[in-house]
Write a protein that holds these residues in place. Structure first.
Motif, PDB file in Angstrom:
ATOM      1  N   LEU A   1     -33.872   4.848  -4.573  1.00  0.00           N
ATOM      2  CA  LEU A   1     -35.220   4.272  -4.613  1.00  0.00           C
ATOM      3  C   LEU A   1     -35.175   2.836  -5.135  1.00  0.00           C
ATOM      4  CD1 LEU A   1     -37.260   7.318  -5.999  1.00  0.00           C
ATOM      5  CD2 LEU A   1     -36.958   6.615  -3.616  1.00  0.00           C
ATOM      6  N   ASN A   2     -34.296   2.593  -6.089  1.00  0.00           N
ATOM      7  CA  ASN A   2     -34.136   1.238  -6.628  1.00  0.00           C
ATOM      8  C   ASN A   2     -33.603   0.287  -5.560  1.00  0.00           C
ATOM      9  OD1 ASN A   2     -34.182  -0.779  -8.620  1.00  0.00           O
ATOM     10  ND2 ASN A   2     -32.171  -0.220  -9.418  1.00  0.00           N
TER      11      ASN A   2
ATOM     12  N   LEU B   1     -37.238  12.657   0.625  1.00  0.00           N
ATOM     13  CA  LEU B   1     -37.865  11.350   0.785  1.00  0.00           C
ATOM     14  C   LEU B   1     -39.032  11.499   1.760  1.00  0.00           C
ATOM     15  CD1 LEU B   1     -34.658   9.149   1.090  1.00  0.00           C
ATOM     16  CD2 LEU B   1     -36.091   9.454  -0.929  1.00  0.00           C
ATOM     17  N   SER B   2     -40.232  11.334   1.253  1.00  0.00           N
ATOM     18  CA  SER B   2     -41.428  11.568   2.075  1.00  0.00           C
ATOM     19  C   SER B   2     -42.084  10.263   2.500  1.00  0.00           C
ATOM     20  CB  SER B   2     -42.433  12.423   1.297  1.00  0.00           C
ATOM     21  OG  SER B   2     -42.770  11.795   0.067  1.00  0.00           O
ATOM     22  N   PHE B   3     -41.284   9.228   2.700  1.00  0.00           N
ATOM     23  CA  PHE B   3     -41.826   7.929   3.084  1.00  0.00           C
ATOM     24  C   PHE B   3     -40.856   7.247   4.035  1.00  0.00           C
ATOM     25  CE2 PHE B   3     -39.217   7.368  -0.667  1.00  0.00           C
ATOM     26  CZ  PHE B   3     -38.422   6.282  -0.338  1.00  0.00           C
ATOM     27  N   THR B   4     -41.301   6.198   4.643  1.00  0.00           N
ATOM     28  CA  THR B   4     -40.434   5.378   5.488  1.00  0.00           C
ATOM     29  C   THR B   4     -40.283   4.002   4.850  1.00  0.00           C
ATOM     30  OG1 THR B   4     -42.311   4.608   6.810  1.00  0.00           O
ATOM     31  CG2 THR B   4     -41.126   6.574   7.585  1.00  0.00           C
ATOM     32  N   ASN B   5     -39.208   3.357   5.189  1.00  0.00           N
ATOM     33  CA  ASN B   5     -38.916   2.024   4.678  1.00  0.00           C
ATOM     34  C   ASN B   5     -38.023   1.354   5.721  1.00  0.00           C
ATOM     35  OD1 ASN B   5     -37.135  -0.031   3.214  1.00  0.00           O
ATOM     36  ND2 ASN B   5     -38.537   0.501   1.556  1.00  0.00           N
TER      37      ASN B   5
ATOM     38  N   GLN C   1     -32.513   7.659   7.498  1.00  0.00           N
ATOM     39  CA  GLN C   1     -32.448   9.033   7.017  1.00  0.00           C
ATOM     40  C   GLN C   1     -31.654   9.918   7.976  1.00  0.00           C
ATOM     41  OE1 GLN C   1     -35.741  10.803   4.892  1.00  0.00           O
ATOM     42  NE2 GLN C   1     -37.045   9.031   5.317  1.00  0.00           N
ATOM     43  N   HIS C   2     -30.581  10.469   7.444  1.00  0.00           N
ATOM     44  CA  HIS C   2     -29.807  11.454   8.207  1.00  0.00           C
ATOM     45  C   HIS C   2     -29.171  12.413   7.202  1.00  0.00           C
ATOM     46  CE1 HIS C   2     -27.888  12.743  12.008  1.00  0.00           C
ATOM     47  NE2 HIS C   2     -26.957  13.199  11.187  1.00  0.00           N
TER      48      HIS C   2
END
Length: 346
Positions: A84-85, A115-119, A124-125
């Protein structure tokens, strides 16, 4: 497992590169490591005028089931907290990527967190929320290993397709220095004691317990000792994805900037799958983790920097990038004795 067609760069250009470097307006050999790097990058790219384009950095993150054995003073939740950092831009890898113009991607290969968000920087895999505990069983199945190799390769190919010809790699995964020590021991024959370091525990108080757990894990290992067996049994998803990324990058003739102890052991593993990958590797630094100097020696590697780093994330590789850039600028921008009125001197 995915196959990689990695070719050794063409040696025919080496004499021409060496002649160009030797005739730059300087005493012979006086720019030392820059001359070696310029020769290597020109050799990789098969050109007398090498270039560095669109540098990319991949950080693979995953958790390890063996963390329940308390072989790290850092709790497992540090993995997802640091991920997250990374995504918020506040870690060591972030300021260095910004400073040196790297496009940064963080890959969730298998962290123990949803992780319930996109960035835009997140890939994500998640193969699984963590590997199994290799003290008692294989960390992953052969299918999971193949998936990790293939997806790591896809990530490197994505960078190549975005115009990159130089790739730095980093990792995040609590206890992955232990997996690296096991890979190093089983692939090189170096005594386990010499492969084990304190990891994030700068005091070294964890070492005896760590050695005991890893020794018992080796006793319980029932594999055949091959590189693929060792990778599957003791690896982390983030490490195996890194191996795939290294092999794919070499297949696409990208320069690979190798970071510290963990990434160097990933290069060691990649070299056991295809030795030609080593030609594309530039080692950023020698870290403070016990065993890093030894595994570098086993690979006949000469790192650029020694700054006392033990952070990981790819920070040492990123710090070394300006030196590689200087080498490329040297061969492209310095005048030659053949083109200017300077008497050749020694």
């Amino acid at each position: 497992m995915k196959e990689f067609n990695i070719k050794k760069p063409d040696d025919k250009i080496i004499p021409q590169l060496q002649d160009k470097i030797n005739n730059l307006t300087k005493p012979l050999g006086s720019l030392g490591k820059l001359e070696d790097l310029a020769l290597q990058v020109g050799w990789i790219q098969n050109t007398l005028s090498p270039s560095l384009r669109s540098p990319h950095h991949l950080v693979f993150a995953a958790d390890h089931g063996v963390a329940v054995e308390n072989i790290s003073l850092s709790p497992q939740e540090i993995t997802y907290q640091m991920l997250l950092n990374f995504l918020s831009g506040g870690a060591g890898v972030n300021f260095l990527a910004r400073q040196h113009g790297f496009e940064l991607y963080v890959v969730d290969a298998g962290i123990n967190y949803d992780l319930s968000f996109t960035n835009p920087s997140l890939i994500q895999h998640k193969i699984s929320k963590q590997t199994k505990n290799y003290l008692y069983e294989s960390a992953m199945t052969s299918q999971e290993m193949d998936e990790a190799i293939s997806f790591g390769a896809e990530c490197a190919k994505m960078c190549f397709d975005k115009g990159s010809n130089i790739l730095a790699l980093g990792e995040m995964g609590i206890t992955n220095t232990s997996s690296s020590a096991l890979w190093m021991h089983l692939l090189t024959g170096v005594p386990l004691k010499e492969c084990i370091g304190a990891g994030s525990d700068h005091t070294g108080n964890i070492l005896d317990h760590k050695f005991d757990v890893l020794s018992r894990a080796i006793e319980n290992y029932a594999g055949d000792g091959s590189a693929l067996s060792v990778m599957q049994y003791f690896g982390g998803y983030e490490m195996v994805m890194t191996v795939g990324a290294m092999l794919e990058a070499a297949q696409n003739k990208m320069v690979i900037l190798v970071d510290g102890f963990i990434m160097t052991n990933c290069m060691l593993m990649a070299s056991k799958i295809n030795p030609n990958v080593l030609h594309y590797a530039i080692y950023g630094h020698e870290g403070n983790e016990t065993g890093h100097r030894t595994v570098l020696k086993a690979l006949n590697a000469c790192p650029i920097l020694n700054l006392g780093f033990r952070l990981g994330e790819g920070t040492g590789a990123l710090c070394a990038y300006p030196i590689v850039d200087s080498a490329v600028r040297m061969i492209n921008e310095m005048s030659s004795f053949k083109t200017v009125e300077v008497t050749k001197y020694f």
